[in-house]
Design a protein around this motif. Structure first.
Motif, mmCIF file in Angstrom:
data_model
loop_
_atom_site.group_PDB
_atom_site.id
_atom_site.type_symbol
_atom_site.label_atom_id
_atom_site.label_comp_id
_atom_site.label_asym_id
_atom_site.label_seq_id
_atom_site.Cartn_x
_atom_site.Cartn_y
_atom_site.Cartn_z
ATOM 1 N N LEU A 56 -10.872 -5.698 -6.886
ATOM 2 C CA LEU A 56 -10.010 -6.447 -7.802
ATOM 3 C C LEU A 56 -10.077 -5.859 -9.212
ATOM 4 O O LEU A 56 -9.068 -5.784 -9.916
ATOM 5 C CB LEU A 56 -10.405 -7.924 -7.799
ATOM 6 C CG LEU A 56 -10.160 -8.601 -6.450
ATOM 7 C CD1 LEU A 56 -10.589 -10.045 -6.496
ATOM 8 C CD2 LEU A 56 -8.697 -8.509 -6.054
ATOM 9 N N PHE A 57 -11.268 -5.395 -9.616
ATOM 10 C CA PHE A 57 -11.357 -4.701 -10.904
ATOM 11 C C PHE A 57 -10.546 -3.406 -10.875
ATOM 12 O O PHE A 57 -9.970 -3.001 -11.886
ATOM 13 C CB PHE A 57 -12.815 -4.401 -11.250
ATOM 14 C CG PHE A 57 -13.534 -5.541 -11.893
ATOM 15 C CD1 PHE A 57 -13.091 -6.058 -13.096
ATOM 16 C CD2 PHE A 57 -14.646 -6.098 -11.312
ATOM 17 C CE1 PHE A 57 -13.746 -7.099 -13.705
ATOM 18 C CE2 PHE A 57 -15.313 -7.149 -11.920
ATOM 19 C CZ PHE A 57 -14.853 -7.659 -13.112
ATOM 20 N N LEU A 58 -10.508 -2.774 -9.688
ATOM 21 C CA LEU A 58 -9.715 -1.545 -9.565
ATOM 22 C C LEU A 58 -8.241 -1.852 -9.797
ATOM 23 O O LEU A 58 -7.533 -1.072 -10.463
ATOM 24 C CB LEU A 58 -9.934 -0.933 -8.177
ATOM 25 C CG LEU A 58 -9.274 0.415 -7.926
ATOM 26 C CD1 LEU A 58 -9.844 1.467 -8.852
ATOM 27 C CD2 LEU A 58 -9.464 0.842 -6.489
ATOM 28 N N VAL A 59 -7.759 -2.997 -9.287
ATOM 29 C CA VAL A 59 -6.368 -3.391 -9.538
ATOM 30 C C VAL A 59 -6.118 -3.529 -11.032
ATOM 31 O O VAL A 59 -5.098 -3.074 -11.560
ATOM 32 C CB VAL A 59 -6.043 -4.710 -8.814
ATOM 33 C CG1 VAL A 59 -4.656 -5.190 -9.187
ATOM 34 C CG2 VAL A 59 -6.154 -4.546 -7.332
ATOM 35 N N MET A 60 -7.088 -4.152 -11.731
ATOM 36 C CA MET A 60 -6.948 -4.328 -13.183
ATOM 37 C C MET A 60 -6.801 -2.973 -13.876
ATOM 38 O O MET A 60 -5.908 -2.775 -14.712
ATOM 39 C CB MET A 60 -8.184 -5.072 -13.686
ATOM 40 C CG MET A 60 -8.255 -5.316 -15.156
ATOM 41 S SD MET A 60 -9.694 -6.372 -15.466
ATOM 42 C CE MET A 60 -9.929 -6.085 -17.184
ATOM 43 N N THR A 61 -7.653 -2.021 -13.499
ATOM 44 C CA THR A 61 -7.559 -0.694 -14.110
ATOM 45 C C THR A 61 -6.223 -0.033 -13.798
ATOM 46 O O THR A 61 -5.588 0.546 -14.682
ATOM 47 C CB THR A 61 -8.709 0.178 -13.591
ATOM 48 O OG1 THR A 61 -9.924 -0.398 -14.008
ATOM 49 C CG2 THR A 61 -8.607 1.576 -14.131
ATOM 50 N N LEU A 62 -5.790 -0.135 -12.534
ATOM 51 C CA LEU A 62 -4.572 0.576 -12.144
ATOM 52 C C LEU A 62 -3.356 0.006 -12.857
ATOM 53 O O LEU A 62 -2.483 0.754 -13.306
ATOM 54 C CB LEU A 62 -4.390 0.479 -10.624
ATOM 55 C CG LEU A 62 -5.489 1.140 -9.805
ATOM 56 C CD1 LEU A 62 -5.279 0.891 -8.334
ATOM 57 C CD2 LEU A 62 -5.523 2.617 -10.064
ATOM 58 N N VAL A 63 -3.286 -1.317 -12.985
ATOM 59 C CA VAL A 63 -2.139 -1.918 -13.679
ATOM 60 C C VAL A 63 -2.172 -1.554 -15.163
ATOM 61 O O VAL A 63 -1.127 -1.277 -15.768
ATOM 62 C CB VAL A 63 -2.137 -3.438 -13.453
ATOM 63 C CG1 VAL A 63 -1.079 -4.103 -14.302
ATOM 64 C CG2 VAL A 63 -1.884 -3.747 -11.990
ATOM 65 N N SER A 64 -3.370 -1.529 -15.757
ATOM 66 C CA SER A 64 -3.453 -1.146 -17.171
ATOM 67 C C SER A 64 -3.013 0.297 -17.367
ATOM 68 O O SER A 64 -2.325 0.611 -18.346
ATOM 69 C CB SER A 64 -4.880 -1.310 -17.674
ATOM 70 O OG SER A 64 -5.378 -2.557 -17.327
ATOM 71 N N VAL A 65 -3.393 1.173 -16.438
ATOM 72 C CA VAL A 65 -2.957 2.564 -16.541
ATOM 73 C C VAL A 65 -1.440 2.640 -16.391
ATOM 74 O O VAL A 65 -0.773 3.455 -17.049
ATOM 75 C CB VAL A 65 -3.691 3.431 -15.503
ATOM 76 C CG1 VAL A 65 -3.092 4.810 -15.438
ATOM 77 C CG2 VAL A 65 -5.152 3.530 -15.863
#
Lengths: 190, 106
Positions: free
Chosen positions: A31-40
């Motif tokens: 879920l943290f990975l989703v946060m990073t990917l959307v921010s990128v």
């Protein structure tokens, strides 16, 4: 507006990245990975890369992360990993190496990269009568990089075939070996 | 100098990409769970994508964005094969830490 967006998205990117590494539970990491990917993806948007941002959300944040979560749910990876280092001083050494790597990368990033030369493909980010972002990407992708594009199709076919072959149950009918294996392992755990 | 007047140069993106890449590489080196190690590899690929797009903007050339697509394809293929390998390993033994995978033989 742009600086504000940049700093918010950058903070979310780094927080998500740290969350992936520090979270104990693999589901939280995903879920943290989703946060990073959307921010990128937001960072792509404010750099005039609309198509790449959309593909980032569709392919990365949806397809790949769902694949991760699916495997986590399928396998039930909820056990804590041991904090004991098999290799002595592995974690301190890794962090020290990370600091060195960061110093090197920051040193590189601090240099002047804009050379002012003509663009290699002749298609700029905007202007010049090449249409929108999608048309620009397509123009370069289907002319200069046509051969590479075809190769990626072959790569995807190979990956799919490889995944099917690996995930297929390799033994004969009944799978006696696996059942014995699982029973033995569970017995040890209990 | 207020925040709104600040100009975001490509160096800002490169520094951010460097930090993200470092987080990913430290994660690969420290974590034991193979799935989390894969996610850290994704972080590193994303850092590289970010710098590709930043260079595309800085050099005013769309090619940087085209390369991101190829990175995406490679990442998707890597995840598909890697997760299939993890599933195959799990079927043999009930652990997915890198320490359990010392021997190549199943």
């Amino acid at each position: 507006m742009i600086p504000f967006l940049f700093f918010v998205a950058a903070a979310a990117t780094l927080a998500g990245g740290l969350g992936v590494v520090l979270a104990r539970n693999p589901v939280h990491s995903a879920l943290f990975l989703v946060m990073t990917l959307v921010s990128v993806a937001v960072l792509f948007l404010i750099q005039d890369a609309e198509l790449v941002a959309a593909v980032q959300v569709i392919v990365y944040a949806s397809a790949i992360v769902v694949l991760f979560l699916f495997v986590i749910m399928l396998l039930g990876v909820d056990r804590q990993e041991s904090m004991r280092d098999r290799i002595p001083y592995q974690r301190p050494a890794a962090i020290a190496l990370g600091v060195i790597l960061l110093a090197q990368l920051l040193w590189l990033a601090g240099h002047e990269w804009v050379t002012g030369q003509e663009t290699a493909s002749g298609v700029p980010i905007e202007g010049g009568g090449f249409g929108g972002n999608v048309e620009r990407v397509a123009r370069v992708l289907f002319t200069d990089y046509m051969w590479a594009f075809e190769i990626t199709a072959v790569l995807l076919v190979i990956a799919v075939v490889g995944a099917v072959v690996l995930a297929r149950r390799s033994g004969q009918k009944g799978e006696p070996v696996d059942d014995v294996d699982e029973a033995a392992t569970e017995g040890v755990d209990a | 100098m207020t925040l709104a007047a600040l100009e975001i140069t490509p160096s800002y993106y490169l520094v951010l990409a460097a930090m993200l890449f470092t987080i990913g590489s430290v994660g690969v080196l420290t974590r034991r769970n193979v799935l989390v190690m894969f996610m850290c590899v994704e972080l590193m690929l994303n850092a590289v994508n970010l710098s590709f797009v930043a260079f595309a903007k800085a050099l005013d050339d769309i090619t940087g964005q085209v390369i991101v697509f190829f990175v995406l394809v490679v990442a998707a293929a890597e995840v598909a094969v890697g997760l299939a390998i993890i599933v195959a390993i799990f079927r043999r033994r009930r652990h997915a830490t890198a320490d359990d995978l010392q021997a190549l033989r199943g």
